[in-house]
Design a protein around this motif. Structure first.
Motif, short mmCIF file in Angstrom:
data_model
loop_
_atom_site.label_atom_id
_atom_site.label_comp_id
_atom_site.label_asym_id
_atom_site.label_seq_id
_atom_site.Cartn_x
_atom_site.Cartn_y
_atom_site.Cartn_z
N GLU A 1 1.09 -0.83 0.01
CA GLU A 1 -0.23 -0.07 0.09
C GLU A 1 0.93 1.35 -0.18
O GLU A 1 0.20 2.44 -0.44
N THR A 2 2.30 1.32 0.23
CA THR A 2 2.77 2.18 0.84
C THR A 2 3.65 3.25 -0.26
O THR A 2 3.57 4.00 -0.58
N LEU A 3 4.11 1.85 -1.20
CA LEU A 3 5.35 2.16 -1.91
C LEU A 3 4.60 2.39 -3.36
O LEU A 3 3.57 1.84 -3.29
N PRO A 4 4.98 3.21 -3.93
CA PRO A 4 5.00 3.75 -5.20
C PRO A 4 5.00 3.08 -6.72
O PRO A 4 5.83 1.86 -6.41
N GLU A 5 4.18 2.60 -7.36
CA GLU A 5 4.72 2.42 -8.29
C GLU A 5 5.52 2.81 -9.14
O GLU A 5 5.98 3.77 -9.33
N VAL A 6 6.85 1.84 -9.39
CA VAL A 6 7.81 1.98 -10.30
C VAL A 6 8.24 1.64 -11.28
O VAL A 6 9.40 1.82 -12.31
N SER B 1 5.98 -4.25 -9.37
CA SER B 1 5.97 -3.20 -10.00
C SER B 1 5.93 -2.21 -8.96
O SER B 1 6.47 -0.94 -9.65
N LYS B 2 6.34 -2.28 -7.74
CA LYS B 2 6.41 -1.81 -6.66
C LYS B 2 8.45 -1.70 -6.83
O LYS B 2 8.97 -1.23 -5.25
N GLY C 1 -2.94 6.07 -0.66
CA GLY C 1 -2.11 5.15 -1.19
C GLY C 1 -2.22 4.35 -2.71
O GLY C 1 -2.32 4.71 -3.59
N SER C 2 -3.23 3.77 -2.04
CA SER C 2 -3.33 2.81 -3.35
C SER C 2 -5.69 2.58 -3.07
O SER C 2 -5.95 2.76 -1.61
#
Length: 506
Positions: free
Chosen positions: A256-261, A300-301, A486-487
């Motif tokens: 939930e916390t990490l952004p898409e990279v 993907s994160k 976040g999501s």
């Protein structure tokens, strides 16, 4: 100017009849997840240590649980012996040296590492209900309790807060049932008994502040190596539901916390889920579907998830199919269960004409494995019988003095080793009762109530900006926003935690 390519992580040397050569894990495919499986005593832990060291050297933080106490050896240099010397010579390794990795020790009980804490609010009703082993009706009452806390701005930080709120709900059951849904005294009693049990197991130390911040699991050193976070789990594993629920909480927080990279040149974090069968034991199909979704999307994160278990079929097929990097140690086909596991393992590898997987898998020695890693363009390599590379650290437990030395040099000790107890739901409810009936309230609650009635300017300031013990509205709103925005998936349930895994009940 292009950055130089990262060196691949050495896994071992292929010794298949018609093949020889080193087998590597390519860093850019480290987030495609993996599986390390095999019977007890066949070398799974050593393989995990080799992989953890390799990721750390290229700057990737690693989180893994130490179920037996020997993973802690990652923190100190190993000692050269004849077996290691022979393995190095067989593999032709020229740059081997004994060394420890930068390590942070964690422990839910705060004994063998820095305390790991989370607030009751962060855990949320769904996961807390799983930890407490509540039935559907009791979990529904727990959701009402959390909703009531939200609507009234009562912070749920520790078990003391939850107990106070349960007592409040019990005292006002008829009114609350009319507004939020039926609340029975039997359900409240069952929840309170479950809380007592988890308190006796040390859960009161886990539900507290300061709560663990994910950034502290994703640290790197000044020289660019990834920190290896080791969770002491030799006692925690004796409580399988708490162990698996805690790791699910961490995995969900990352989701939930990490952004898409997208696809990076290396993962941002590698998360190892040891004793993976505990995650899926008695899990309903809906839960397995959610976990599959998280495993698929978290790639993907920039997070690689590596499952470790005795049998490959401990992991459901839909999730097993997403694990691109495979290391299969020996399985002994003594029972029908073992024979089925051998067949499953053989069918999940890319065939190698020079290798009869079903036959070889029961003939592997300690330190050997069948390995298939992702090659260029993400294509899995044909399975190879492989000598696993020895780790550079100690292959075994460490002494209490060595553990204490590592903890003394930890970058997060000052932050987590001392707990804090801010004003939250229990104090707020006590103050409310004191205002309603001052004669029956304890002195501390009367003082809080008096402060609420006088000193208006200071009270407003404290409420907005907080004090040393109390979270202010600004901080509370900022944290809540960060956790829930976040999501979209995470916002489907009242609490963000486990949003990517549990659908939440309504």
């Amino acid at each position: 100017m292009d950055q130089p390519a990262l060196p691949p992580i050495l896994v071992g040397k292929a010794i298949t009849t018609e093949t020889s050569g080193l087998v590597h894990l390519l860093p850019r495919y480290g987030n495609r997840h993996g599986l390390v499986a095999g019977a007890t005593g066949t070398g799974k832990t050593v393989t995990l240590m080799t992989l953890a060291e390799g990721f750390s050297r290229i700057g990737v933080p690693v989180f893994l649980a130490d179920v037996k106490g020997d993973v802690a050896g990652l923190a100190v240099p190993g000692t050269m012996n004849d077996k290691i010397q022979q393995r190095i010579a067989e593999m032709g390794i020229t740059d081997y040296r004994s060394e420890g990795s930068p390590t942070i020790f964690w422990d839910l009980y705060g004994k063998n590492g820095h305390p790991v804490r989370a607030t009751v609010s962060e855990i949320g009703p769904t996961l807390l209900g799983r930890m407490l082993e509540l039935n559907d009706t009791q979990e529904g009452v727990l959701e009402i309790v959390f909703k009531l806390a939200d609507d009234n701005g009562w912070l749920l930080l520790d078990l003391k807060d939850l107990r106070a709120l349960l007592s409040h709900v019990s005292d006002n059951r008829k009114e609350i049932s009319t507004t939020y849904g039926l609340v029975s005294t039997q359900s409240i009693g069952a929840i309170q008994r479950a809380l007592l049990q988890i308190e006796q197991q040390g859960g009161d130390a886990f539900f507290a502040e300061p709560a663990l911040e994910l950034a502290d699991l994703m640290r790197t050193t000044i020289d660019g190596r990834g920190m290896i976070s080791i969770l002491a789990a030799d006692q925690l594993i004796l409580k399988p539901r708490l162990y698996s629920s805690f790791l699910l909480w961490l995995l969900s927080e990352l989701f939930e916390t990490l952004p898409e990279v997208g696809d990076l040149d290396k993962p941002k974090l590698v998360f190892v889920f040891d004793e993976a069968h505990l995650l899926f034991d008695d899990a309903p199909p809906a839960l397995q579907q959610r976990i599959e979704q998280v495993v698929r999307l978290i790639r993907s994160k920039g997070v690689g998830v590596y499952f470790c278990s005795q049998f490959p079929d401990d992991v459901p097929d839909n999730i097993l199919g997403q694990l691109g990097n495979r290391v299969q140690h020996a399985l002994r086909a003594f029972t029908p269960r073992d024979q089925k596991a051998v067949k499953t393992a053989a069918e999940t590898f890319v065939p190698n004409p020079a290798l009869n997987v079903a036959q070889v898998i029961s003939q592997l020695g300690t330190g050997e494995a069948l390995v298939s890693m992702l090659m260029d363009k993400g294509v899995p390599m044909p399975v190879e019988r492989t000598l696993i590379a020895p780790p550079r650290c100690r292959m075994g437990s460490i002494t209490d003095a060595e553990r204490a030395q590592v903890r003394a040099g930890s970058p997060v000790g000052a932050k987590y080793d001392r707990s804090i107890d801010r004003e939250s739901a229990s104090e707020m409810l006590a103050a409310r009762h004191a205002a309603a009936d001052p004669a029956q309230a304890p002195a501390s609650a009367r003082a809080t109530a008096q402060a609420d009635n006088g000193g208006i300017g200071q009270s407003i300031k404290d409420a907005v900006f907080g004090t040393s013990r109390r979270q202010g509205m600004v901080e509370s709103m900022a944290k809540q926003t960060a956790r829930t925005v976040g999501s979209q998936l995470g916002r489907q349930i009242l609490r963000g935690i486990m949003g990517g895994i549990f659908g939440g009940k309504r």
